[in-house]
Design a protein around this motif. Structure first.
Motif, PDB file in Angstrom:
ATOM      1  N   VAL A   1       0.697  -1.106  -0.051  1.00  0.00           N
ATOM      2  CA  VAL A   1       0.101   0.142   0.071  1.00  0.00           C
ATOM      3  C   VAL A   1       0.913   1.268   0.093  1.00  0.00           C
ATOM      4  CG1 VAL A   1      -1.941   1.325   1.054  1.00  0.00           C
ATOM      5  CG2 VAL A   1      -1.803  -1.227   1.294  1.00  0.00           C
ATOM      6  N   LEU A   2       0.558   2.323  -0.770  1.00  0.00           N
ATOM      7  CA  LEU A   2       1.214   3.425  -1.075  1.00  0.00           C
ATOM      8  C   LEU A   2       0.340   4.461   0.156  1.00  0.00           C
ATOM      9  CD1 LEU A   2       3.498   5.104  -2.166  1.00  0.00           C
ATOM     10  CD2 LEU A   2       1.919   5.769  -3.894  1.00  0.00           C
ATOM     11  N   LEU A   3       0.818   4.788   1.012  1.00  0.00           N
ATOM     12  CA  LEU A   3       0.194   5.797   2.072  1.00  0.00           C
ATOM     13  C   LEU A   3       1.125   6.991   2.182  1.00  0.00           C
ATOM     14  CD1 LEU A   3      -0.461   3.169   4.956  1.00  0.00           C
ATOM     15  CD2 LEU A   3      -2.206   4.143   3.789  1.00  0.00           C
ATOM     16  N   ARG A   4       0.502   8.164   2.248  1.00  0.00           N
ATOM     17  CA  ARG A   4       1.065   9.297   2.143  1.00  0.00           C
ATOM     18  C   ARG A   4       0.576  10.277   3.548  1.00  0.00           C
ATOM     19  NH1 ARG A   4      -0.965   7.919  -1.982  1.00  0.00           N
ATOM     20  NH2 ARG A   4      -2.364   9.045  -2.104  1.00  0.00           N
ATOM     21  N   ASP A   5       1.384  11.209   3.871  1.00  0.00           N
ATOM     22  CA  ASP A   5       1.252  12.102   5.199  1.00  0.00           C
ATOM     23  C   ASP A   5       0.628  13.080   4.210  1.00  0.00           C
ATOM     24  OD1 ASP A   5       3.537  13.451   4.344  1.00  0.00           O
ATOM     25  OD2 ASP A   5       4.351  13.217   6.235  1.00  0.00           O
ATOM     26  N   GLN A   6       0.281  14.392   5.078  1.00  0.00           N
ATOM     27  CA  GLN A   6      -0.320  15.596   4.433  1.00  0.00           C
ATOM     28  C   GLN A   6       0.683  16.250   3.646  1.00  0.00           C
ATOM     29  OE1 GLN A   6      -3.466  16.714   5.097  1.00  0.00           O
ATOM     30  NE2 GLN A   6      -4.028  14.838   5.999  1.00  0.00           N
ATOM     31  N   SER A   7       2.072  16.195   3.899  1.00  0.00           N
ATOM     32  CA  SER A   7       2.836  16.740   2.992  1.00  0.00           C
ATOM     33  C   SER A   7       3.369  15.771   1.853  1.00  0.00           C
ATOM     34  CB  SER A   7       4.085  17.480   3.628  1.00  0.00           C
ATOM     35  OG  SER A   7       4.754  16.322   4.266  1.00  0.00           O
ATOM     36  N   GLY A   8       3.000  14.856   1.542  1.00  0.00           N
ATOM     37  CA  GLY A   8       3.364  14.068   0.453  1.00  0.00           C
ATOM     38  C   GLY A   8       4.350  13.008   0.623  1.00  0.00           C
ATOM     39  N   ARG A   9       4.796  12.946   2.113  1.00  0.00           N
ATOM     40  CA  ARG A   9       5.907  12.128   2.233  1.00  0.00           C
ATOM     41  C   ARG A   9       5.117  10.702   2.337  1.00  0.00           C
ATOM     42  NH1 ARG A   9       8.347  13.842   7.757  1.00  0.00           N
ATOM     43  NH2 ARG A   9       5.980  13.373   8.202  1.00  0.00           N
TER      44      ARG A   9
END
Length: 170
Positions: free
Chosen positions: A31-39
């Protein structure tokens, strides 16, 4: 004489015999998961070297999307709704391994609370990190790095990609 569907017991036995001789595929579901800043979120497994995307191997007869959500829950305590399939990759036999079908799903952007709470929940992971996509790519094994980079392209383009050993066919 070959059985026919008119004799359901004999027909099912005949089909089961054929099924028993067909190839079985290993299936991974990341799964590709990101935080609010795109990391992007990477995990560090304890059972192999290096960093990985969150997810894991499907169990027998388990759908890939369910394997992905189960692994996220077991290893990270995360409950997420998957959005789309980004990658389907046929991986050729290598080393001791038979071929495999590898999926990468879009897990979306985690909330600030989810990001703050992400940590290993079982002995299979020793660490987690949110990293820029470039830095994350640097830490992944070559085959996964290529698949990850194409997954980022698929996300940006809004369409799934089919790969053959981490390389797009079209």
């Amino acid at each position: 004489m070959r059985p026919t569907p008119a004799d359901p017991v004999a027909w099912n036995a005949y089909l089961a015999e054929g099924n028993a001789t067909q190839a079985r595929k290993r299936v991974s579901a990341d799964v590709l998961l990101r935080d609010q800043s795109g990391r992007v979120l990477l995990v560090k497994p304890t059972y192999k070297p290096g960093w990985d995307l969150p997810g894991g191997m499907a169990e027998a007869n388990e759908p890939p999307h369910e394997a992905a959500t189960r692994e996220l829950n077991e290893e990270l305590g995360l409950a997420v709704t998957l959005h789309d399939v980004l990658i389907v990759d046929w991986v050729a036999p290598h080393g001791p391994w038979d071929d495999q079908i590898a999926f990468i799903f879009d897990g979306g952007t985690l909330s600030e609370k989810q990001v703050a709470d992400v940590q290993p929940h079982d002995e299979e992971l020793s660490d987690v990190a949110f990293l820029s996509p470039d830095r994350a790519g640097d830490l992944l094994r070559s085959r996964l790095r290529e698949r990850f980079q194409v997954a980022l392209q698929a996300l940006a383009e809004g369409r799934s990609k089919y790969l053959h050993d981490a390389r797009p066919l079209w």
